[in-house]
Design an enzyme around this catalytic site. Sequence first.
Site, PDB file in Angstrom:
ATOM      1  N   LYS A  11      -7.879  -0.746  -9.548  1.00  0.00           N
ATOM      2  CA  LYS A  11      -8.492  -1.492  -8.431  1.00  0.00           C
ATOM      3  C   LYS A  11      -9.716  -0.742  -7.903  1.00  0.00           C
ATOM      4  CE  LYS A  11      -7.505  -3.201  -3.746  1.00  0.00           C
ATOM      5  NZ  LYS A  11      -8.148  -2.265  -2.830  1.00  0.00           N
ATOM      6  N   TYR A  54      -2.236   5.708  -4.370  1.00  0.00           N
ATOM      7  CA  TYR A  54      -3.271   6.714  -4.146  1.00  0.00           C
ATOM      8  C   TYR A  54      -2.760   8.010  -4.755  1.00  0.00           C
ATOM      9  CZ  TYR A  54      -6.274   4.088  -0.964  1.00  0.00           C
ATOM     10  OH  TYR A  54      -7.161   3.186  -0.433  1.00  0.00           O
ATOM     11  N   SER A  79       0.838  -1.207   0.000  1.00  0.00           N
ATOM     12  CA  SER A  79       0.000   0.000   0.000  1.00  0.00           C
ATOM     13  C   SER A  79       0.869   1.251   0.000  1.00  0.00           C
ATOM     14  CB  SER A  79      -0.892   0.005   1.249  1.00  0.00           C
ATOM     15  OG  SER A  79      -1.509   1.253   1.410  1.00  0.00           O
ATOM     16  N   HIS A 134     -13.352  -2.589  -1.924  1.00  0.00           N
ATOM     17  CA  HIS A 134     -12.456  -2.087  -0.874  1.00  0.00           C
ATOM     18  C   HIS A 134     -12.750  -2.782   0.474  1.00  0.00           C
ATOM     19  CE1 HIS A 134      -9.528   1.346  -0.575  1.00  0.00           C
ATOM     20  NE2 HIS A 134      -9.600   0.987   0.696  1.00  0.00           N
ATOM     21  N   THR A 169      -5.785   2.659  -7.153  1.00  0.00           N
ATOM     22  CA  THR A 169      -7.068   2.464  -6.456  1.00  0.00           C
ATOM     23  C   THR A 169      -8.013   3.602  -6.812  1.00  0.00           C
ATOM     24  OG1 THR A 169      -5.998   1.264  -4.681  1.00  0.00           O
ATOM     25  CG2 THR A 169      -8.143   2.229  -4.166  1.00  0.00           C
TER      26      THR A 169
HETATM   27  C1  LIG Z   1      -6.997  -2.372   7.128  1.00  0.00           C
HETATM   28  C2  LIG Z   1      -7.193  -2.242   5.657  1.00  0.00           C
HETATM   29  C3  LIG Z   1      -6.458  -1.309   4.967  1.00  0.00           C
HETATM   30  C4  LIG Z   1      -6.623  -1.192   3.591  1.00  0.00           C
HETATM   31  N1  LIG Z   1      -5.813  -0.342   2.921  1.00  0.00           N
HETATM   32  C5  LIG Z   1      -5.897  -0.251   1.580  1.00  0.00           C
HETATM   33  C6  LIG Z   1      -5.005   0.565   0.862  1.00  0.00           C
HETATM   34  O1  LIG Z   1      -4.125   1.203   1.421  1.00  0.00           O
HETATM   35  N2  LIG Z   1      -5.158   0.616  -0.478  1.00  0.00           N
HETATM   36  C7  LIG Z   1      -6.135  -0.090  -1.141  1.00  0.00           C
HETATM   37  O2  LIG Z   1      -6.237  -0.002  -2.360  1.00  0.00           O
HETATM   38  N3  LIG Z   1      -6.967  -0.905  -0.480  1.00  0.00           N
HETATM   39  C8  LIG Z   1      -6.866  -0.999   0.854  1.00  0.00           C
HETATM   40  N4  LIG Z   1      -7.685  -1.854   1.527  1.00  0.00           N
HETATM   41  C9  LIG Z   1      -8.628  -2.717   0.786  1.00  0.00           C
HETATM   42  C10 LIG Z   1      -7.960  -4.048   0.414  1.00  0.00           C
HETATM   43  O3  LIG Z   1      -6.989  -3.857  -0.576  1.00  0.00           O
HETATM   44  C11 LIG Z   1      -8.947  -5.070  -0.136  1.00  0.00           C
HETATM   45  O4  LIG Z   1      -9.701  -4.477  -1.160  1.00  0.00           O
HETATM   46  C12 LIG Z   1      -9.883  -5.668   0.912  1.00  0.00           C
HETATM   47  O5  LIG Z   1      -9.274  -5.715   2.182  1.00  0.00           O
HETATM   48  C13 LIG Z   1     -10.269  -7.082   0.487  1.00  0.00           C
HETATM   49  O6  LIG Z   1     -11.180  -7.613   1.371  1.00  0.00           O
HETATM   50  P1  LIG Z   1     -10.808  -8.670   2.537  1.00  0.00           P
HETATM   51  O7  LIG Z   1     -10.154  -7.890   3.620  1.00  0.00           O
HETATM   52  O8  LIG Z   1     -12.148  -9.200   2.915  1.00  0.00           O
HETATM   53  O9  LIG Z   1      -9.905  -9.734   1.933  1.00  0.00           O
HETATM   54  C14 LIG Z   1      -7.561  -1.991   2.907  1.00  0.00           C
HETATM   55  C15 LIG Z   1      -8.303  -2.921   3.610  1.00  0.00           C
HETATM   56  C16 LIG Z   1      -8.131  -3.063   4.969  1.00  0.00           C
HETATM   57  C17 LIG Z   1      -8.923  -4.100   5.707  1.00  0.00           C
HETATM   58  C1  LIG Z   2      -7.957   7.861   1.544  1.00  0.00           C
HETATM   59  C2  LIG Z   2      -6.539   7.518   1.654  1.00  0.00           C
HETATM   60  C3  LIG Z   2      -6.204   6.717   2.832  1.00  0.00           C
HETATM   61  C4  LIG Z   2      -6.638   5.324   2.699  1.00  0.00           C
HETATM   62  C5  LIG Z   2      -6.047   4.487   3.769  1.00  0.00           C
HETATM   63  C6  LIG Z   2      -5.980   3.076   3.480  1.00  0.00           C
HETATM   64  C7  LIG Z   2      -7.229   2.468   2.990  1.00  0.00           C
HETATM   65  O1  LIG Z   2      -7.407   2.333   1.810  1.00  0.00           O
HETATM   66  C8  LIG Z   2      -8.225   1.985   3.915  1.00  0.00           C
HETATM   67  O2  LIG Z   2      -9.170   1.314   3.455  1.00  0.00           O
HETATM   68  O3  LIG Z   2      -8.141   2.235   5.132  1.00  0.00           O
END
Ligand SMILES: Cc1cc2nc3c(=O)[nH]c(=O)nc-3n(C[C@H](O)[C@H](O)[C@H](O)COP(=O)(O)O)c2cc1C
Ligand SMILES: CCCCCCC(=O)C(=O)O
Length: 337
Positions: free
Chosen positions: A211, A129, A106, A235, A155
């Site tokens: 994504k 991002y 990330s 997400h 994303t």
């Molecule tokens: C704690 C957390 C942080 C996340 N941070 C990002 C991120 O920085 N960038 C992003 O594109 N998606 C982020 N996501 C979404 C994940 O990439 C993904 O789409 C999602 O967690 C998939 O679902 P799952 O947790 O049920 O496997 C985040 C998800 C979680 C749970």
């Molecule tokens: C909007 C930018 C920060 C996102 C932080 C990470 C993320 O994607 C999340 O789901 O939490």
Amino acid sequence: MQYFNVMDYEAPAQARMNAAHWDYYAGGSGDEITLHANRAIFDHIRLRPRMLVDVTTCDTSTSVLGSPVSMPILVAPTAQHGFAHPEGECETARGVGQAGTLLTASSVSSRRLEDVAAAASGPLWFQLYVFDDNTITVDVVQRAEQAGYKAIVLTVDVPRFGNRERDLRNAFHLPVSANFDVPDVTKLKPSLTWRDLAWLKSLTSLPILVKGVLTGEDTILALEHGADGIVVSNHGGRQLDGAITSLEALPEVVEASSGRCEVYFDGGIRRGTDVIKALALGAHAVLVGRPVLWGLAVNGQEGVRHVLELLRNELELAMALCGAPTLKQITPTLIRR
Ligand SMILES: Cc1cc2nc3c(=O)[nH]c(=O)nc-3n(C[C@H](O)[C@H](O)[C@H](O)COP(=O)(O)O)c2cc1C
Ligand SMILES: CCCCCCC(=O)C(=O)O
């Protein structure tokens, strides 16, 4: 404590973590309808197994945008692994490498992307991002390319930060990312449009995956604007509550892509049988988010490796029981419509 499946890691991970950090990892937006639906939808899809196929060997290995991996199970980008382990994303990268698969790092990270690359033994993608200040994007994309990342994952489902009520109640604020000097990482560029994809492509020779796509219409736009791959995702239920589940969206995205790019999937994958369902509906590979964080919190790199190995073993068994010993044999005919 024995861990027979990835869910066995959830409660021990929670017990080890600060409560607000746990809520940030676990939570969704609004009423968490989409968060829960992402899981529940898998129960409504049933498999049509075939019999008397030689399944002595079931091969889970594949390649993703040309990089070989041990399984069609990759690690989704998740922010701030430092909440789960002092070594943060570096520790995750070690575990993912031991499992022979790929980590999507990330943008919003406890460790610098260069340090994550140095710790990794497997292929990496970099999740991007886009902030208002273009110089940040230019810098981070060039750094990712120089550090050896194999693709940029843009994303697109965060024009604004979702309504994360657990975080509001906890007065939780995301820390600054180790990757760049942006005081409030939740302030992204809300004016970002498909046209910016062309600009992004001009910054790098790396393939760009988009994504957060959930419709056939956006799949076509992404491809028209030069996307090299799509990640079907809501997400993890953290953005638009009430959004369609990733699994419901997958068939129309696959159809709209008409084989022009690899389509990836995330959201709710907790079992090898979930993986086989997503592959049967046309995903090239799946990405896993929260379970990897649970493994990291419980047992560092070993926990990450084990979570991924549990999923790989379950997938391998599901392939045998479905009579599909190769990934190519996992087709829509495995699904009862
Ligand atoms: C704690 C957390 C942080 C996340 N941070 C990002 C991120 O920085 N960038 C992003 O594109 N998606 C982020 N996501 C979404 C994940 O990439 C993904 O789409 C999602 O967690 C998939 O679902 P799952 O947790 O049920 O496997 C985040 C998800 C979680 C749970
Ligand atoms: C909007 C930018 C920060 C996102 C932080 C990470 C993320 O994607 C999340 O789901 O939490």
